[in-house]
Design a protein around this motif. Sequence first.
Motif, PDB file in Angstrom:
ATOM      1  N   MET A 220      -6.778   6.052   6.457  1.00  0.00           N
ATOM      2  CA  MET A 220      -6.356   4.662   6.483  1.00  0.00           C
ATOM      3  C   MET A 220      -5.780   4.226   5.140  1.00  0.00           C
ATOM      4  O   MET A 220      -4.750   3.554   5.068  1.00  0.00           O
ATOM      5  N   LEU A 221      -6.430   4.621   4.052  1.00  0.00           N
ATOM      6  CA  LEU A 221      -5.927   4.270   2.729  1.00  0.00           C
ATOM      7  C   LEU A 221      -4.575   4.913   2.465  1.00  0.00           C
ATOM      8  O   LEU A 221      -3.671   4.293   1.885  1.00  0.00           O
ATOM      9  N   LEU A 222      -4.414   6.178   2.857  1.00  0.00           N
ATOM     10  CA  LEU A 222      -3.124   6.859   2.689  1.00  0.00           C
ATOM     11  C   LEU A 222      -2.026   6.171   3.489  1.00  0.00           C
ATOM     12  O   LEU A 222      -0.903   5.999   3.005  1.00  0.00           O
ATOM     13  N   ALA A 223      -2.352   5.800   4.720  1.00  0.00           N
ATOM     14  CA  ALA A 223      -1.359   5.122   5.558  1.00  0.00           C
ATOM     15  C   ALA A 223      -0.961   3.786   4.943  1.00  0.00           C
ATOM     16  O   ALA A 223       0.212   3.392   4.975  1.00  0.00           O
ATOM     17  N   GLU A 224      -1.925   3.080   4.372  1.00  0.00           N
ATOM     18  CA  GLU A 224      -1.633   1.794   3.728  1.00  0.00           C
ATOM     19  C   GLU A 224      -0.720   2.008   2.522  1.00  0.00           C
ATOM     20  O   GLU A 224       0.231   1.241   2.295  1.00  0.00           O
ATOM     21  N   ALA A 225      -0.997   3.038   1.743  1.00  0.00           N
ATOM     22  CA  ALA A 225      -0.162   3.326   0.572  1.00  0.00           C
ATOM     23  C   ALA A 225       1.261   3.676   0.991  1.00  0.00           C
ATOM     24  O   ALA A 225       2.234   3.227   0.363  1.00  0.00           O
ATOM     25  N   ASP A 226       1.399   4.472   2.043  1.00  0.00           N
ATOM     26  CA  ASP A 226       2.734   4.869   2.490  1.00  0.00           C
ATOM     27  C   ASP A 226       3.478   3.705   3.131  1.00  0.00           C
ATOM     28  O   ASP A 226       4.684   3.525   2.909  1.00  0.00           O
TER      29      ASP A 226
END
Length: 504
Positions: free
Chosen positions: A386-392
């Motif tokens: 989820m954090l990676l998706a938010e960053a991307d």
Amino acid sequence: MTANDWSGIGVPPPLGGWHPELAVSVLIPAYANQAHLDLTLAALAAQTYPAELLEVIVVDDGSPTPLRLPALRPQNTRVVRAPGAGWGPGYAVSVGANEATGAILHRIDADMLLFPDHVEALARWHHLVPYAVTLGMKRFADVLPSSLSPEQVRAGVAGLFTEDGTEPHDYLEDLFRRTRDLRDAGPTAFLAHVGATTAVSRTLYDAAGGYDGSLHLGEDTEFGYRLAQAGALFIPDRAARAWHVGPTAMSRRGDGLRRYNRPFLADRMPQPRWLRSNGGPTWTTPLVVAVVDVAGHDLETVRACVDGLLRGDERDLRVVLTGSAELSDPRRDVLADPQLELRLIQQSYRGEPRVRFAESVESVFPSPFLLRVPAYARLAPGTVPMLLAEADRHEAAVVTAGPVTLSRTASAARTGFGVPAPPHRTVGSAGIVDLRTLPPEVLADLSGDAHPGPEAGRWTPLTVEVGGVRTLLRAAAVVAKLSATRAARRLSAATRRRKGTPHG
């Protein structure tokens, strides 16, 4: 500014209307192609960049007949024979870089004919911004070098061929078209770094670690990836034109080259993520490095934290336990040992290949993401994705969820060049549990098999707001849930014993 939007860095000076100050070293890896090299050096002899600021280093990559310098060449040109058993363009460029004295390193191939203002066009950006990687343009002329003479090249490169009679670099042209000349390319703008004509500052070159001389193909892309993690801004300049004498290797052997490159690049490059769709879950360069400071924490808390990371949905992840340097082994009462918890923590993960120990961690280069997790935080299986998706999704440099922070290596590196840090993005809920609120017996279950199967994905703390269990009622609910789970396991184990089946 987004990850590679170079629109805001200023307008470069007009060609021919400025005074360069930085020395440029042109690096040319070459192997047994004297006829091509003669033409390439003839084109370089006509460059508009000041001769006193230009050096050319030809690296002879073990040619059976040593390469020589032709009469028509820039005044400051030399040949360096690549030493040792290394070979290939990447190795040769790294040898040339070690010999170079320029503040800008401009890498070209030995079959490129640069237009007179090509070096000037790329170098002007480096006078504006020290973290630029500039990319030149090229078109392929399917001719033999014997059809040209150095004198023809020196007299007028631009008129040698026409656009109708040459082929564009389709891959690059398509990439530039789709991304507004890389302004919208985001974190994967480095995919345009495919060699032939690129320029980078010595400072950025060194920060990225230079070319990997062990790679015999794909070395430009892999180095481009590391340049990106070192903070590079990739800028194509359409004024920097060149002819490539002969067709591209990809047009002749593309399928085989792509098949060869993929395992080597996938192992070293977590991005783009589709590269790793084939192969095992553990790679030399992980996508995420999670750093957990274990100093002052007990074994049960650390295990609950680390096991949650290792068993999460993002498998392309490694863990570094800081504050856990190598311990001495003096005679002692082992249970009264002041370093007891650190010893137990180290022993618990000594054989785990995804965990290592360190005093401290400032950067996880060349991994693209650093995840800082306090030892008291238990992450849900889906928290890291989820954090990676938010960053991307937002091209964010930093994403914060409660006590957990995900940061981009590239953005942190760029701040070292004086670029202001972009705003942080904060998410309100990420399934993070504060382990300090849980009783010791609950921690024991968390560090064991608290998520034994898919049904455990609904474990109660995974939906608690960031900051974890805040009230006695929530804590009681957690304990009740896990107590029921333990009771069910005990009943199952007792049933197996009665039936004489092995414990599994």
